[in-house]
Design a protein around this motif. Structure first.
Motif, PDB file in Angstrom:
ATOM      1  N   SER A  68       1.027  -1.221  -0.055  1.00 41.92           N
ATOM      2  CA  SER A  68       0.026  -0.055   0.065  1.00 41.92           C
ATOM      3  C   SER A  68       0.862   1.128   0.089  1.00 41.92           C
ATOM      4  O   SER A  68       0.426   2.513  -0.420  1.00 41.92           O
ATOM      5  CB  SER A  68      -0.899   0.162   1.146  1.00 41.92           C
ATOM      6  OG  SER A  68      -0.219  -0.201   2.442  1.00 41.92           O
ATOM      7  N   GLY A  69       1.956   1.314   0.500  1.00 40.01           N
ATOM      8  CA  GLY A  69       2.963   2.277   0.596  1.00 40.01           C
ATOM      9  C   GLY A  69       3.332   2.650  -0.844  1.00 40.01           C
ATOM     10  O   GLY A  69       3.593   4.016  -1.192  1.00 40.01           O
ATOM     11  N   ILE A  70       3.680   1.522  -1.709  1.00 40.07           N
ATOM     12  CA  ILE A  70       4.008   1.857  -3.085  1.00 40.07           C
ATOM     13  C   ILE A  70       2.872   2.418  -3.960  1.00 40.07           C
ATOM     14  O   ILE A  70       3.225   3.619  -4.720  1.00 40.07           O
ATOM     15  CB  ILE A  70       4.599   0.378  -3.626  1.00 40.07           C
ATOM     16  CG1 ILE A  70       5.953  -0.101  -3.107  1.00 40.07           C
ATOM     17  CG2 ILE A  70       4.829   0.683  -4.989  1.00 40.07           C
ATOM     18  CD1 ILE A  70       6.104  -1.587  -3.017  1.00 40.07           C
ATOM     19  N   VAL A  71       1.814   1.902  -3.692  1.00 41.16           N
ATOM     20  CA  VAL A  71       0.596   2.548  -4.253  1.00 41.16           C
ATOM     21  C   VAL A  71       0.248   3.901  -3.968  1.00 41.16           C
ATOM     22  O   VAL A  71       0.169   4.810  -4.825  1.00 41.16           O
ATOM     23  CB  VAL A  71      -0.625   1.768  -4.143  1.00 41.16           C
ATOM     24  CG1 VAL A  71      -1.834   2.379  -4.741  1.00 41.16           C
ATOM     25  CG2 VAL A  71      -0.460   0.449  -4.714  1.00 41.16           C
ATOM     26  N   LEU A  72       0.543   4.261  -2.564  1.00 37.20           N
ATOM     27  CA  LEU A  72       0.295   5.661  -2.002  1.00 37.20           C
ATOM     28  C   LEU A  72       1.547   6.522  -2.547  1.00 37.20           C
ATOM     29  O   LEU A  72       1.243   7.481  -2.902  1.00 37.20           O
ATOM     30  CB  LEU A  72      -0.010   5.647  -0.458  1.00 37.20           C
ATOM     31  CG  LEU A  72       0.076   6.800  -0.045  1.00 37.20           C
ATOM     32  CD1 LEU A  72      -1.405   7.622  -0.424  1.00 37.20           C
ATOM     33  CD2 LEU A  72       0.000   6.692   1.839  1.00 37.20           C
ATOM     34  N   GLY A  73       2.732   5.879  -2.595  1.00 37.63           N
ATOM     35  CA  GLY A  73       3.831   6.670  -2.910  1.00 37.63           C
ATOM     36  C   GLY A  73       3.744   7.243  -4.485  1.00 37.63           C
ATOM     37  O   GLY A  73       3.786   8.273  -4.701  1.00 37.63           O
ATOM     38  N   ILE A  74       3.187   6.288  -5.390  1.00 37.78           N
ATOM     39  CA  ILE A  74       3.034   6.773  -6.681  1.00 37.78           C
ATOM     40  C   ILE A  74       2.248   7.674  -6.950  1.00 37.78           C
ATOM     41  O   ILE A  74       2.252   8.634  -7.443  1.00 37.78           O
ATOM     42  CB  ILE A  74       2.780   5.336  -7.849  1.00 37.78           C
ATOM     43  CG1 ILE A  74       4.025   4.555  -7.621  1.00 37.78           C
ATOM     44  CG2 ILE A  74       2.512   5.798  -9.233  1.00 37.78           C
ATOM     45  CD1 ILE A  74       3.934   3.077  -8.339  1.00 37.78           C
ATOM     46  N   ALA A  75       0.912   7.497  -6.082  1.00 31.59           N
ATOM     47  CA  ALA A  75      -0.327   8.400  -6.342  1.00 31.59           C
ATOM     48  C   ALA A  75       0.156  10.053  -5.848  1.00 31.59           C
ATOM     49  O   ALA A  75      -0.199  10.853  -6.701  1.00 31.59           O
ATOM     50  CB  ALA A  75      -1.383   7.769  -5.443  1.00 31.59           C
ATOM     51  N   VAL A  76       0.903   9.883  -4.883  1.00 30.79           N
ATOM     52  CA  VAL A  76       1.122  11.224  -4.049  1.00 30.79           C
ATOM     53  C   VAL A  76       2.233  11.635  -5.156  1.00 30.79           C
ATOM     54  O   VAL A  76       2.094  12.928  -5.206  1.00 30.79           O
ATOM     55  CB  VAL A  76       1.988  10.953  -2.636  1.00 30.79           C
ATOM     56  CG1 VAL A  76       2.557  12.202  -2.331  1.00 30.79           C
ATOM     57  CG2 VAL A  76       0.846  10.541  -1.783  1.00 30.79           C
ATOM     58  N   ILE A  77       3.346  11.244  -5.462  1.00 32.28           N
ATOM     59  CA  ILE A  77       4.196  11.896  -6.318  1.00 32.28           C
ATOM     60  C   ILE A  77       3.920  12.368  -7.650  1.00 32.28           C
ATOM     61  O   ILE A  77       4.217  13.443  -8.077  1.00 32.28           O
ATOM     62  CB  ILE A  77       5.557  11.054  -6.546  1.00 32.28           C
ATOM     63  CG1 ILE A  77       6.643  11.969  -6.885  1.00 32.28           C
ATOM     64  CG2 ILE A  77       5.252   9.659  -7.509  1.00 32.28           C
ATOM     65  CD1 ILE A  77       7.113  13.010  -6.122  1.00 32.28           C
ATOM     66  N   ILE A  78       2.881  11.470  -8.091  1.00 31.80           N
ATOM     67  CA  ILE A  78       2.375  11.893  -9.492  1.00 31.80           C
ATOM     68  C   ILE A  78       1.372  13.097  -9.170  1.00 31.80           C
ATOM     69  O   ILE A  78       1.343  14.108 -10.124  1.00 31.80           O
ATOM     70  CB  ILE A  78       1.450  10.859 -10.007  1.00 31.80           C
ATOM     71  CG1 ILE A  78       2.420   9.615 -10.487  1.00 31.80           C
ATOM     72  CG2 ILE A  78       0.779  11.310 -11.334  1.00 31.80           C
ATOM     73  CD1 ILE A  78       3.693   9.994 -11.421  1.00 31.80           C
ATOM     74  N   ALA A  79       0.630  13.185  -8.086  1.00 32.52           N
ATOM     75  CA  ALA A  79      -0.348  14.068  -7.809  1.00 32.52           C
ATOM     76  C   ALA A  79       0.758  15.591  -7.797  1.00 32.52           C
ATOM     77  O   ALA A  79       0.288  16.473  -8.028  1.00 32.52           O
ATOM     78  CB  ALA A  79      -1.260  13.941  -6.885  1.00 32.52           C
ATOM     79  N   ASP A  80       1.659  15.060  -6.859  1.00 29.23           N
ATOM     80  CA  ASP A  80       2.418  16.451  -6.341  1.00 29.23           C
ATOM     81  C   ASP A  80       3.048  16.935  -7.645  1.00 29.23           C
ATOM     82  O   ASP A  80       3.170  18.257  -7.569  1.00 29.23           O
ATOM     83  CB  ASP A  80       3.274  15.693  -5.554  1.00 29.23           C
ATOM     84  CG  ASP A  80       3.689  16.921  -4.306  1.00 29.23           C
ATOM     85  OD1 ASP A  80       3.502  17.961  -4.360  1.00 29.23           O
ATOM     86  OD2 ASP A  80       4.806  16.667  -3.594  1.00 29.23           O
ATOM     87  N   ILE A  81       3.701  16.283  -8.534  1.00 25.46           N
ATOM     88  CA  ILE A  81       4.387  16.771  -9.570  1.00 25.46           C
ATOM     89  C   ILE A  81       3.412  17.481 -10.524  1.00 25.46           C
ATOM     90  O   ILE A  81       3.648  18.593 -11.247  1.00 25.46           O
ATOM     91  CB  ILE A  81       5.347  15.928 -10.530  1.00 25.46           C
ATOM     92  CG1 ILE A  81       4.642  14.773 -11.041  1.00 25.46           C
ATOM     93  CG2 ILE A  81       6.374  15.611  -9.524  1.00 25.46           C
ATOM     94  CD1 ILE A  81       5.522  13.794 -11.980  1.00 25.46           C
ATOM     95  N   ALA A  82       2.134  17.043 -10.802  1.00 27.62           N
ATOM     96  CA  ALA A  82       1.132  17.631 -11.534  1.00 27.62           C
ATOM     97  C   ALA A  82       0.727  19.078 -10.799  1.00 27.62           C
ATOM     98  O   ALA A  82       0.659  19.746 -11.897  1.00 27.62           O
ATOM     99  CB  ALA A  82      -0.063  16.611 -11.656  1.00 27.62           C
ATOM    100  N   VAL A  83       0.601  18.995  -9.961  1.00 29.16           N
ATOM    101  CA  VAL A  83      -0.130  20.152  -8.969  1.00 29.16           C
ATOM    102  C   VAL A  83       1.025  21.028  -9.215  1.00 29.16           C
ATOM    103  O   VAL A  83       0.886  22.281  -9.529  1.00 29.16           O
ATOM    104  CB  VAL A  83      -0.263  20.143  -7.765  1.00 29.16           C
ATOM    105  CG1 VAL A  83      -0.456  21.353  -6.939  1.00 29.16           C
ATOM    106  CG2 VAL A  83      -1.774  19.129  -7.517  1.00 29.16           C
TER     107      VAL A  83
END
Length: 137
Positions: free
Chosen positions: A72-87
């Motif tokens: 779940s950390g891998i999934v969350l990490g990917i989601a967070v970093i993708i959202a963060d760079i998009a923002v």
């Protein structure tokens, strides 16, 4: 083929890099809130502000899950970093106020995350299967 010991070392390095990267984010956003309080990011749109404040919870949660080798950390990490760079790239281009160094270094971290996610996923699955087997004994 990589020797198992070398492979295990590489996986530990990937794990440490993920944890350190998300802890840098944690530190950055926490420091912003400590210094500026609820006025942190006041020059930015409210949705962006809310997202950046939420990273004070999401970043350390990701780091903790990665430390304990949870998928779940891998999934969350990917989601967070993708959202963060998009923002952050959107803010950088449309609003301004972010450093080019920051958005580029964060994007490079995202590339590293995406390149190492699969091996960490496999490694985390091995940990989970081993823990389940230990519990059933």
């Amino acid at each position: 083929m990589i020797a198992p010991a070398a492979s295990a070392r590489a996986l530990r390095v990937f794990q440490v890099v993920w944890v350190l990267g998300f802890l840098v984010g944690t530190t950055t956003h926490t420091a912003d809130l400590i210094v500026s309080g609820l006025n942190a990011y006041s020059d930015f749109p409210s949705g962006v502000r809310l997202f950046w404040v939420s990273l004070t919870i999401l970043d350390p949660a990701t780091a903790g899950l990665i430390i304990f080798r949870r998928r779940s950390g891998i999934v969350l990490g990917i989601a967070v970093i993708i959202a963060d760079i998009a923002v952050n790239w959107t803010v950088f281009v449309m609003v301004g106020g972010l450093s080019l160094f920051g958005v580029i270094s964060q994007s490079l971290f995202a590339v590293l995350i995406l390149l190492t996610a699969r091996p960490l996923w496999r490694w985390s699955g091995q940990s989970f299967r081993r823990e389940r087997a230990d519990l059933s004994r």
